[in-house]
Design a protein around this motif. Sequence first.
Motif, PDB file in Angstrom:
ATOM      1  N   GLN A  17     -25.488 -50.399  42.128  1.00 54.70           N
ATOM      2  CA  GLN A  17     -25.696 -51.375  43.205  1.00 54.70           C
ATOM      3  C   GLN A  17     -25.808 -52.788  42.646  1.00 54.70           C
ATOM      4  OE1 GLN A  17     -25.554 -50.904  46.644  1.00 54.70           O
ATOM      5  NE2 GLN A  17     -25.486 -53.122  46.506  1.00 54.70           N
ATOM      6  N   GLN A  18     -26.518 -52.921  41.524  1.00 51.71           N
ATOM      7  CA  GLN A  18     -26.661 -54.233  40.897  1.00 51.71           C
ATOM      8  C   GLN A  18     -25.301 -54.763  40.460  1.00 51.71           C
ATOM      9  OE1 GLN A  18     -29.152 -56.242  40.816  1.00 51.71           O
ATOM     10  NE2 GLN A  18     -28.256 -57.787  39.497  1.00 51.71           N
ATOM     11  N   LEU A  19     -24.486 -53.908  39.864  1.00 52.67           N
ATOM     12  CA  LEU A  19     -23.157 -54.344  39.438  1.00 52.67           C
ATOM     13  C   LEU A  19     -22.267 -54.673  40.638  1.00 52.67           C
ATOM     14  CD1 LEU A  19     -22.432 -51.997  36.404  1.00 52.67           C
ATOM     15  CD2 LEU A  19     -22.939 -54.440  36.359  1.00 52.67           C
ATOM     16  N   ASP A  20     -22.388 -53.906  41.710  1.00 53.44           N
ATOM     17  CA  ASP A  20     -21.625 -54.211  42.926  1.00 53.44           C
ATOM     18  C   ASP A  20     -22.018 -55.582  43.477  1.00 53.44           C
ATOM     19  OD1 ASP A  20     -20.220 -51.810  42.838  1.00 53.44           O
ATOM     20  OD2 ASP A  20     -21.538 -50.797  44.287  1.00 53.44           O
ATOM     21  N   ASP A  21     -23.318 -55.880  43.465  1.00 50.41           N
ATOM     22  CA  ASP A  21     -23.792 -57.198  43.903  1.00 50.41           C
ATOM     23  C   ASP A  21     -23.223 -58.300  43.018  1.00 50.41           C
ATOM     24  OD1 ASP A  21     -25.265 -55.922  45.873  1.00 50.41           O
ATOM     25  OD2 ASP A  21     -27.202 -56.170  44.864  1.00 50.41           O
ATOM     26  N   MET A  22     -23.185 -58.037  41.723  1.00 53.73           N
ATOM     27  CA  MET A  22     -22.656 -59.034  40.787  1.00 53.73           C
ATOM     28  C   MET A  22     -21.155 -59.239  40.992  1.00 53.73           C
ATOM     29  SD  MET A  22     -24.908 -58.153  37.403  1.00 53.73           S
ATOM     30  CE  MET A  22     -24.351 -59.573  36.441  1.00 53.73           C
ATOM     31  N   VAL A  44     -24.236 -70.043  43.715  1.00 53.76           N
ATOM     32  CA  VAL A  44     -23.742 -68.784  43.164  1.00 53.76           C
ATOM     33  C   VAL A  44     -24.135 -68.651  41.692  1.00 53.76           C
ATOM     34  CG1 VAL A  44     -21.671 -67.454  42.586  1.00 53.76           C
ATOM     35  CG2 VAL A  44     -21.849 -68.552  44.811  1.00 53.76           C
ATOM     36  N   LEU A  45     -24.045 -69.736  40.944  1.00 46.37           N
ATOM     37  CA  LEU A  45     -24.422 -69.685  39.527  1.00 46.37           C
ATOM     38  C   LEU A  45     -25.907 -69.354  39.360  1.00 46.37           C
ATOM     39  CD1 LEU A  45     -22.364 -72.642  38.018  1.00 46.37           C
ATOM     40  CD2 LEU A  45     -21.937 -70.182  37.766  1.00 46.37           C
ATOM     41  N   GLN A  46     -26.744 -69.890  40.230  1.00 48.65           N
ATOM     42  CA  GLN A  46     -28.168 -69.556  40.187  1.00 48.65           C
ATOM     43  C   GLN A  46     -28.392 -68.079  40.517  1.00 48.65           C
ATOM     44  OE1 GLN A  46     -29.881 -72.409  42.884  1.00 48.65           O
ATOM     45  NE2 GLN A  46     -30.016 -74.008  41.320  1.00 48.65           N
ATOM     46  N   GLN A  47     -27.669 -67.582  41.514  1.00 52.42           N
ATOM     47  CA  GLN A  47     -27.771 -66.166  41.866  1.00 52.42           C
ATOM     48  C   GLN A  47     -27.301 -65.282  40.714  1.00 52.42           C
ATOM     49  OE1 GLN A  47     -25.314 -66.017  45.373  1.00 52.42           O
ATOM     50  NE2 GLN A  47     -26.988 -66.589  46.751  1.00 52.42           N
ATOM     51  N   GLN A  48     -26.229 -65.708  40.062  1.00 53.84           N
ATOM     52  CA  GLN A  48     -25.706 -64.931  38.942  1.00 53.84           C
ATOM     53  C   GLN A  48     -26.692 -64.914  37.775  1.00 53.84           C
ATOM     54  OE1 GLN A  48     -21.737 -66.703  38.366  1.00 53.84           O
ATOM     55  NE2 GLN A  48     -20.919 -64.669  38.864  1.00 53.84           N
ATOM     56  N   GLN A  49     -27.364 -66.021  37.557  1.00 54.46           N
ATOM     57  CA  GLN A  49     -28.351 -66.089  36.483  1.00 54.46           C
ATOM     58  C   GLN A  49     -29.485 -65.096  36.747  1.00 54.46           C
ATOM     59  OE1 GLN A  49     -30.074 -70.011  35.979  1.00 54.46           O
ATOM     60  NE2 GLN A  49     -29.795 -69.853  33.771  1.00 54.46           N
ATOM     61  N   LYS A  54     -31.884 -59.446  35.920  1.00 56.82           N
ATOM     62  CA  LYS A  54     -32.162 -58.127  36.481  1.00 56.82           C
ATOM     63  C   LYS A  54     -31.338 -57.064  35.767  1.00 56.82           C
ATOM     64  CE  LYS A  54     -32.548 -55.631  40.839  1.00 56.82           C
ATOM     65  NZ  LYS A  54     -32.388 -55.687  42.295  1.00 56.82           N
ATOM     66  N   LEU A  55     -30.081 -57.379  35.478  1.00 51.80           N
ATOM     67  CA  LEU A  55     -29.213 -56.435  34.781  1.00 51.80           C
ATOM     68  C   LEU A  55     -29.730 -56.148  33.370  1.00 51.80           C
ATOM     69  CD1 LEU A  55     -26.600 -54.748  34.996  1.00 51.80           C
ATOM     70  CD2 LEU A  55     -25.418 -56.684  33.945  1.00 51.80           C
ATOM     71  N   LYS A  56     -30.224 -57.177  32.690  1.00 54.37           N
ATOM     72  CA  LYS A  56     -30.792 -56.968  31.346  1.00 54.37           C
ATOM     73  C   LYS A  56     -31.969 -56.001  31.413  1.00 54.37           C
ATOM     74  CE  LYS A  56     -29.445 -61.272  29.136  1.00 54.37           C
ATOM     75  NZ  LYS A  56     -29.876 -62.511  28.497  1.00 54.37           N
ATOM     76  N   ASN A  57     -32.805 -56.163  32.427  1.00 54.42           N
ATOM     77  CA  ASN A  57     -33.942 -55.255  32.594  1.00 54.42           C
ATOM     78  C   ASN A  57     -33.468 -53.835  32.891  1.00 54.42           C
ATOM     79  OD1 ASN A  57     -35.826 -57.299  32.148  1.00 54.42           O
ATOM     80  ND2 ASN A  57     -35.960 -57.805  34.312  1.00 54.42           N
ATOM     81  N   LEU A  58     -32.472 -53.714  33.743  1.00 53.82           N
ATOM     82  CA  LEU A  58     -31.924 -52.396  34.057  1.00 53.82           C
ATOM     83  C   LEU A  58     -31.306 -51.753  32.819  1.00 53.82           C
ATOM     84  CD1 LEU A  58     -30.267 -53.042  37.539  1.00 53.82           C
ATOM     85  CD2 LEU A  58     -32.286 -51.640  37.079  1.00 53.82           C
ATOM     86  N   GLU A  59     -30.621 -52.536  32.028  1.00 56.46           N
ATOM     87  CA  GLU A  59     -30.002 -52.007  30.810  1.00 56.46           C
ATOM     88  C   GLU A  59     -31.063 -51.502  29.837  1.00 56.46           C
ATOM     89  OE1 GLU A  59     -27.162 -50.818  27.988  1.00 56.46           O
ATOM     90  OE2 GLU A  59     -27.157 -51.019  30.157  1.00 56.46           O
ATOM     91  N   GLN A  60     -32.155 -52.239  29.718  1.00 57.16           N
ATOM     92  CA  GLN A  60     -33.243 -51.786  28.841  1.00 57.16           C
ATOM     93  C   GLN A  60     -33.830 -50.474  29.357  1.00 57.16           C
ATOM     94  OE1 GLN A  60     -34.255 -53.104  25.790  1.00 57.16           O
ATOM     95  NE2 GLN A  60     -35.284 -51.121  25.771  1.00 57.16           N
TER      96      GLN A  60
END
Length: 160
Positions: A17-22, A44-49, A54-60
């Motif tokens: 879901q996170q990747l779909d949002d990205m 959009v750049l702020q949202q991407q940041q 969030k993705l880094k946390n999910l990856e960990q």
Amino acid sequence: MNGKIKEFIVFLEQYEQQLDDMLLQEKDKREALLGSDPKKIETVLQQQQAAMMKLKNLEQKRMDMQDELGFADMSAEEMLEALEKQGCEEVGKLRSMFKNLRDTVIQIRELNKISTEFAKKNLKFIELMAQQDSGEGSDGVYGAQGSKETRPGHTLEKMI
């Protein structure tokens, strides 16, 4: 083990879901760039940041969960092979999820590459236009100060 695999699958659904949002954000960024909408680009750049954090946390968390399952430092394929050998019934579901994750990441990467190239070309064009407006490097007759013939110090002005 089966319960932990199911937890891992639920977690991977969140990751998907996170990747779909990205992916949607990447499409929004491209639209904003094509529409030359600086406010939307900034939003959009702020949202991407925030999404990257969030993705880094999910990856960990993914790495931690994979480690708990006994598959530390394994690729998705290696993990699937190990689970097949163990007779895990969730291998098909995991294989499909890993493929979807990989495909989405590839799409994000491609869209980002296109957006980055477009932004670089736009910046180069803007710089070129700014140079021409200021008369830098321009051999043209007109510049920001008007016709070369009417600029102070031009030979026609000196003759009059």
